[in-house]
Design a protein around this motif. Sequence first.
Motif, PDB file in Angstrom:
ATOM      1  N   GLN A 133     -17.043  45.734   5.137  1.00  0.00           N
ATOM      2  CA  GLN A 133     -16.206  45.141   6.196  1.00  0.00           C
ATOM      3  C   GLN A 133     -16.715  45.555   7.579  1.00  0.00           C
ATOM      4  N   MET A 134     -17.110  46.828   7.685  1.00  0.00           N
ATOM      5  CA  MET A 134     -17.643  47.299   8.980  1.00  0.00           C
ATOM      6  C   MET A 134     -18.965  46.594   9.287  1.00  0.00           C
ATOM      7  N   GLU A 135     -19.817  46.490   8.254  1.00  0.00           N
ATOM      8  CA  GLU A 135     -21.134  45.873   8.483  1.00  0.00           C
ATOM      9  C   GLU A 135     -21.004  44.395   8.816  1.00  0.00           C
ATOM     10  N   HIS A 136     -20.135  43.695   8.111  1.00  0.00           N
ATOM     11  CA  HIS A 136     -20.000  42.253   8.385  1.00  0.00           C
ATOM     12  C   HIS A 136     -19.589  42.023   9.842  1.00  0.00           C
ATOM     13  N   GLN A 137     -18.637  42.828  10.309  1.00  0.00           N
ATOM     14  CA  GLN A 137     -18.186  42.616  11.682  1.00  0.00           C
ATOM     15  C   GLN A 137     -19.240  43.089  12.678  1.00  0.00           C
ATOM     16  N   LEU A 138     -20.000  44.125  12.299  1.00  0.00           N
ATOM     17  CA  LEU A 138     -21.128  44.539  13.145  1.00  0.00           C
ATOM     18  C   LEU A 138     -22.119  43.373  13.276  1.00  0.00           C
ATOM     19  N   ALA A 139     -22.341  42.685  12.159  1.00  0.00           N
ATOM     20  CA  ALA A 139     -23.268  41.540  12.181  1.00  0.00           C
ATOM     21  C   ALA A 139     -22.713  40.367  12.993  1.00  0.00           C
ATOM     22  N   ALA A 140     -21.384  40.224  13.023  1.00  0.00           N
ATOM     23  CA  ALA A 140     -20.791  39.145  13.835  1.00  0.00           C
ATOM     24  C   ALA A 140     -21.171  39.329  15.297  1.00  0.00           C
ATOM     25  N   TYR A 141     -21.302  40.593  15.715  1.00  0.00           N
ATOM     26  CA  TYR A 141     -21.647  40.880  17.115  1.00  0.00           C
ATOM     27  C   TYR A 141     -23.149  40.994  17.337  1.00  0.00           C
ATOM     28  N   THR A 142     -23.879  41.487  16.338  1.00  0.00           N
ATOM     29  CA  THR A 142     -25.289  41.839  16.578  1.00  0.00           C
ATOM     30  C   THR A 142     -26.286  40.982  15.792  1.00  0.00           C
ATOM     31  N   ASP A 143     -25.810  40.255  14.761  1.00  0.00           N
ATOM     32  CA  ASP A 143     -26.682  39.476  13.873  1.00  0.00           C
ATOM     33  C   ASP A 143     -27.669  40.388  13.126  1.00  0.00           C
ATOM     34  N   CYS A 144     -27.266  41.633  12.863  1.00  0.00           N
ATOM     35  CA  CYS A 144     -28.196  42.569  12.201  1.00  0.00           C
ATOM     36  C   CYS A 144     -28.375  42.206  10.734  1.00  0.00           C
ATOM     37  N   ASN A 145     -29.431  42.734  10.149  1.00  0.00           N
ATOM     38  CA  ASN A 145     -29.727  42.523   8.738  1.00  0.00           C
ATOM     39  C   ASN A 145     -28.662  43.229   7.882  1.00  0.00           C
ATOM     40  N   HIS A 146     -28.200  42.527   6.855  1.00  0.00           N
ATOM     41  CA  HIS A 146     -27.061  43.026   6.057  1.00  0.00           C
ATOM     42  C   HIS A 146     -27.348  44.370   5.378  1.00  0.00           C
ATOM     43  N   GLY A 147     -28.425  44.444   4.599  1.00  0.00           N
ATOM     44  CA  GLY A 147     -28.744  45.678   3.873  1.00  0.00           C
ATOM     45  C   GLY A 147     -29.020  46.831   4.832  1.00  0.00           C
ATOM     46  N   GLN A 148     -29.647  46.524   5.958  1.00  0.00           N
ATOM     47  CA  GLN A 148     -29.987  47.580   6.921  1.00  0.00           C
ATOM     48  C   GLN A 148     -28.734  48.104   7.638  1.00  0.00           C
ATOM     49  N   GLY A 149     -27.825  47.211   7.965  1.00  0.00           N
ATOM     50  CA  GLY A 149     -26.556  47.639   8.572  1.00  0.00           C
ATOM     51  C   GLY A 149     -25.797  48.566   7.619  1.00  0.00           C
ATOM     52  N   LEU A 150     -25.813  48.215   6.340  1.00  0.00           N
ATOM     53  CA  LEU A 150     -25.140  49.059   5.340  1.00  0.00           C
ATOM     54  C   LEU A 150     -25.794  50.431   5.244  1.00  0.00           C
ATOM     55  N   ALA A 151     -27.123  50.457   5.326  1.00  0.00           N
ATOM     56  CA  ALA A 151     -27.849  51.738   5.223  1.00  0.00           C
ATOM     57  C   ALA A 151     -27.425  52.688   6.342  1.00  0.00           C
ATOM     58  N   VAL A 152     -27.193  52.142   7.515  1.00  0.00           N
ATOM     59  CA  VAL A 152     -26.772  52.981   8.649  1.00  0.00           C
ATOM     60  C   VAL A 152     -25.345  53.516   8.422  1.00  0.00           C
ATOM     61  N   ILE A 153     -24.472  52.654   7.928  1.00  0.00           N
ATOM     62  CA  ILE A 153     -23.043  52.999   7.866  1.00  0.00           C
ATOM     63  C   ILE A 153     -22.671  53.897   6.682  1.00  0.00           C
ATOM     64  N   HIS A 154     -23.289  53.660   5.520  1.00  0.00           N
ATOM     65  CA  HIS A 154     -22.810  54.305   4.288  1.00  0.00           C
ATOM     66  C   HIS A 154     -22.659  55.839   4.345  1.00  0.00           C
ATOM     67  N   PRO A 155     -23.740  56.589   4.671  1.00  0.00           N
ATOM     68  CA  PRO A 155     -23.567  58.050   4.603  1.00  0.00           C
ATOM     69  C   PRO A 155     -22.482  58.563   5.543  1.00  0.00           C
ATOM     70  N   VAL A 156     -22.406  57.989   6.739  1.00  0.00           N
ATOM     71  CA  VAL A 156     -21.405  58.445   7.712  1.00  0.00           C
ATOM     72  C   VAL A 156     -20.004  58.149   7.176  1.00  0.00           C
ATOM     73  N   TYR A 157     -19.814  56.941   6.659  1.00  0.00           N
ATOM     74  CA  TYR A 157     -18.511  56.565   6.093  1.00  0.00           C
ATOM     75  C   TYR A 157     -18.157  57.509   4.947  1.00  0.00           C
ATOM     76  N   TYR A 158     -19.123  57.794   4.081  1.00  0.00           N
ATOM     77  CA  TYR A 158     -18.819  58.621   2.910  1.00  0.00           C
ATOM     78  C   TYR A 158     -18.453  60.057   3.298  1.00  0.00           C
ATOM     79  N   ARG A 159     -19.042  60.558   4.379  1.00  0.00           N
ATOM     80  CA  ARG A 159     -18.654  61.918   4.800  1.00  0.00           C
ATOM     81  C   ARG A 159     -17.194  61.941   5.265  1.00  0.00           C
TER      82      ARG A 159
END
Length: 381
Positions: free
Chosen positions: A268-294
């Motif tokens: 959900q965070m990545e999709h909305q990040l992409a709505a603003y930035t058009d970033c690559n889906h898998g790459q956006g997830l790679a950035v978010i996952h570890p931080v979210y999991y902590r």
Amino acid sequence: MNNFIFSYPTKVYFGEGIAKQAFAAELGKMGERVMLAFGGGSVKKNGIYDEVKSLLEQAGKTVVDFSGIMSNPTYAKAREGADLAREYQVDFILAVGGGSVIDCCKVVSAQAELDEDIWDFEYGKGKFPVAGIPMGAVVIVSGTGAEMNAGAVITYEEKKWKGPILGTAASFAILDPAYTKSVPPIQVISGAFDTLSHAMETYFGASDKDNVSDSLALAIMKNTVDNMRRLLKNINDMQARSNLMWDSAMAENGILKCGRLTDFQAHQMEHQLAAYTDCNHGQGLAVIHPVYYRHIVKDASEKFARFAKAVFDVNTAEAGIEALENFIKECGLPTKMNQLKSAITITPEVLRQVADTCNIIKSGPRELSRDEIYEILMECM
Ligand code: NZQ
Ligand code: ZN
């Protein structure tokens, strides 16, 4: 276990060189006018367009091209496709691409047979389409698993929203790993990380203990990581590509979700990040996952510890997250917002808007507040 109803709408043809056999079986069912849908041009460079088009034409089909479907497909593009489908009265839609092309076609199919705007129909009235132009999918880049479900993810640019919309599921999908040979290495790895994310997001949703889906999800995560590592040594390892292509379909075809609730907060965070930035889906997830999991590790510490052991062979919940973070680095995927290819500069103001608009999941380890989502996104800077 929660109650569930499970059925497969999609017949899968899997393996190198399977396309001829698949077309021989499916062409007769397609009708005369076929919309051939594809992305920004890779299919023309790698010969897949010519191959598929000639198979269609040899079978006497009239082919209507629907081209230029972009990554993070827009609602405007889906509307364009629906207009084209109506204008040429197409009988069948053949999506040749990855998640973006397949998702766009799911909406094209349903919208073409609906008399009202499908977005208002679903988001406004809470209704879902029951008809659509039949469609098939030829997967040429894997990761999303979009070929085996009816859910599309579409960017509505004017609303600054990227979110789910239900369309038509493909009646068949051709998964030929050889079609992925020309995919740029970073996209191969980004797609595979998306698969890993799907299995993790399903696993970390609320479920009763010892649900078989948890064991299956862990097996898919382990297999995905192992085969990504094989690709890091040799990106042309076709056995690894095959394994990842099936991992991708398995992670999103619904099997892992039977009888359980899921998380999908990182998505959900990545999709909305992409709505603003058009970033690559898998790459956006790679950035978010570890931080979210902590942020949520203490809310599901037993599950995180099981994940740590099963996927990365380390002994604590925290070590599992560290191993995930190290794996992301090992893959050469982005770990910070400023490493993402973005249409705009990612500022705290942008991240505040993302946090204020993204979906909040109630069935994950813990329901996040908007301020905590902002905190997570800021920690990714
Ligand atoms: O557009 P072309 O020129 O074809 O280039 C594409 C695109 O740039 C290229 N590519 C694809 N096949 C190729 C190739 N290049 C060389 N050789 C080939 N054989 O790869 C790039 C990425 O393609 P895209 O379809 O955008 O990638 P992906 O499959 O990762 O799909 C991403 C979209 O799927 C959505 C994502 O949000 C995103 O919009 N998702 C869909 C899901 C679903 N329906 O179940 C679940 C996912 O969580 C995800 O949200
Ligand atoms: Zn995904």
